[in-house]
Design an enzyme around this catalytic site. Structure first.
Site, PDB file in Angstrom:
ATOM      1  N   ARG A  41       6.755  -8.866  -1.603  1.00  0.00           N
ATOM      2  CA  ARG A  41       5.346  -8.641  -1.262  1.00  0.00           C
ATOM      3  C   ARG A  41       4.455  -9.278  -2.320  1.00  0.00           C
ATOM      4  O   ARG A  41       4.582  -8.990  -3.510  1.00  0.00           O
ATOM      5  CB  ARG A  41       5.000  -7.175  -1.118  1.00  0.00           C
ATOM      6  N   ASP A  77      -3.404   2.231   3.169  1.00  0.00           N
ATOM      7  CA  ASP A  77      -4.680   1.515   3.095  1.00  0.00           C
ATOM      8  C   ASP A  77      -5.485   1.672   4.373  1.00  0.00           C
ATOM      9  O   ASP A  77      -6.717   1.747   4.343  1.00  0.00           O
ATOM     10  CB  ASP A  77      -4.441   0.035   2.793  1.00  0.00           C
ATOM     11  N   HIS A 131       1.635  -3.616  -6.004  1.00  0.00           N
ATOM     12  CA  HIS A 131       1.317  -2.386  -6.728  1.00  0.00           C
ATOM     13  C   HIS A 131       2.250  -2.108  -7.901  1.00  0.00           C
ATOM     14  O   HIS A 131       1.975  -1.239  -8.722  1.00  0.00           O
ATOM     15  CB  HIS A 131       1.343  -1.194  -5.764  1.00  0.00           C
ATOM     16  N   GLU A 173      -4.072  -3.529   7.637  1.00  0.00           N
ATOM     17  CA  GLU A 173      -4.218  -2.191   7.028  1.00  0.00           C
ATOM     18  C   GLU A 173      -5.681  -1.808   6.841  1.00  0.00           C
ATOM     19  O   GLU A 173      -6.063  -1.199   5.850  1.00  0.00           O
ATOM     20  CB  GLU A 173      -3.479  -2.145   5.697  1.00  0.00           C
ATOM     21  N   ASP A 213       9.477 -20.611  -4.213  1.00  0.00           N
ATOM     22  CA  ASP A 213      10.265 -21.445  -5.131  1.00  0.00           C
ATOM     23  C   ASP A 213      11.287 -20.617  -5.915  1.00  0.00           C
ATOM     24  O   ASP A 213      12.380 -21.109  -6.213  1.00  0.00           O
ATOM     25  CB  ASP A 213       9.353 -22.195  -6.115  1.00  0.00           C
TER      26      ASP A 213
HETATM   27  O1  LIG Z   1      -0.967   0.668   3.026  1.00  0.00           O
HETATM   28  C1  LIG Z   1       0.226   0.999   2.901  1.00  0.00           C
HETATM   29  O2  LIG Z   1       0.722   2.087   3.254  1.00  0.00           O
HETATM   30  C2  LIG Z   1       1.128  -0.005   2.301  1.00  0.00           C
HETATM   31  O3  LIG Z   1       0.813  -1.185   2.312  1.00  0.00           O
HETATM   32  C3  LIG Z   1       2.308   0.516   1.556  1.00  0.00           C
HETATM   33  C4  LIG Z   1       1.820   0.953   0.190  1.00  0.00           C
HETATM   34  O4  LIG Z   1       1.225  -0.145  -0.471  1.00  0.00           O
HETATM   35  C5  LIG Z   1       3.013   1.420  -0.630  1.00  0.00           C
HETATM   36  O5  LIG Z   1       2.751   1.199  -1.972  1.00  0.00           O
HETATM   37  C6  LIG Z   1       3.269   2.902  -0.423  1.00  0.00           C
HETATM   38  O6  LIG Z   1       2.130   3.636  -0.700  1.00  0.00           O
END
Ligand SMILES: O=C(O)C(=O)C[C@H](O)[C@@H](O)CO
Length: 261
Positions: A73, A178, A48, A152, A87
């Protein structure tokens, strides 16, 4: 000389509770400042945050000899991106949006060299081998890779028992935001139904012997998640801490006449 020992992998395997910070500011200078807080780990968000392989590499460069372990991530489970992440020196990866054991297995294979996996061999060019300074890197790298997959969605929760059977998978992270969206509570990860699903999943993961992970900025829910068995616990996000602190500071000195600004 073998591949660097992955301290975080060892700590999670030993059942230690670790606390970390999400880094979304995507800048090595800010990552270096975050390292002075001495969290157990710092997570470079390639999903993100406005990160690319060069910004991720620059952040690893300033963090790799610091007090915090590094987690990277990925934006998705693309094997080519996993190869690049390894790598540039990441040894602990978080792969989002995993919804089946087969998908998790493919991500694990991308982390390991043949014959146990599919990771491409390019260590001579890579920071991971200290640019071939570690002569035995290829034969020792796999043992130090820590893979955490993110569950998620409802489909991911339905596949959780199968995912937890995967040998060599270190941890499963439950993504509340999510998961909330998939459960029909978009933008409300604190919904009781979501929180119950998260806590139940953390208990299942912990009972399996794998490490359970989660991210929350709510101290009470963090405690509940830890009691449910979470060992890889994200407790904050640099972007929100930074933005909130600046807004608070500005508001303190903004007089009422300017309040419409
Ligand atoms: O779904 C989630 O919660 C995560 O995976 C963490 C978020 O992606 C993170 O950006 C906080 O909102």
């Amino acid at each position: 000389m073998p591949a660097p020992v992955n301290r975080l992998k060892q700590r999670l395997a030993a059942g230690e509770t670790t606390h970390g910070l999400w880094l979304g500011l995507a800048d090595p200078y800010l990552a270096e400042i975050a390292a002075t807080a001495r969290f157990d780990w710092l997570l470079l968000d390639g999903e993100h945050a406005p990160n690319d392989i060069r910004s991720l590499s620059a952040q690893i460069g300033v963090l790799q000899n610091g007090p915090s372990d590094i987690v990277l991530r990925l934006p998705d489970d693309n094997p080519a991106k996993i190869k690049q992440a390894l790598d540039i020196g990441a040894q602990t990866l978080l792969v989002p949006m995993i919804e089946s054991a087969a998908q998790a297995q493919r991500a694990l294979a991308a982390c390991h060299y043949p014959p146990n996996g599919l990771r491409g061999v390019g260590s001579a060019l890579a920071r991971a081998s200290r640019f071939a300074e570690i002569p035995d890197y290829l034969n020792t790298a796999d043992a130090q890779i820590c893979l955490i997959v993110q569950v998620e969605s409802r489909a991911g929760l339905a596949a959780l028992d199968d995912i937890l059977q995967i040998e060599g998978l270190d941890a499963v992270f439950i993504g509340p935001s999510d998961l909330a969206a998939d459960m029909g509570h978009l933008g409300n990860p604190g919904h009781p139904q979501v929180r119950q699903a998260v806590l139940e999943a953390l208990e299942r993961i912990n009972r399996s012997g794998k490490a359970a992970g989660v991210l929350s900025t709510d101290p009470e829910f963090i405690q509940a998640c830890t009691q449910a068995g979470a060992r890889f616990v994200g407790v904050g996000i640099d972007v929100t801490v930074f933005a909130h602190a600046l807004r608070q500071l500005a508001a303190r000195y903004r007089n009422s006449a300017e309040s419409t600004r």
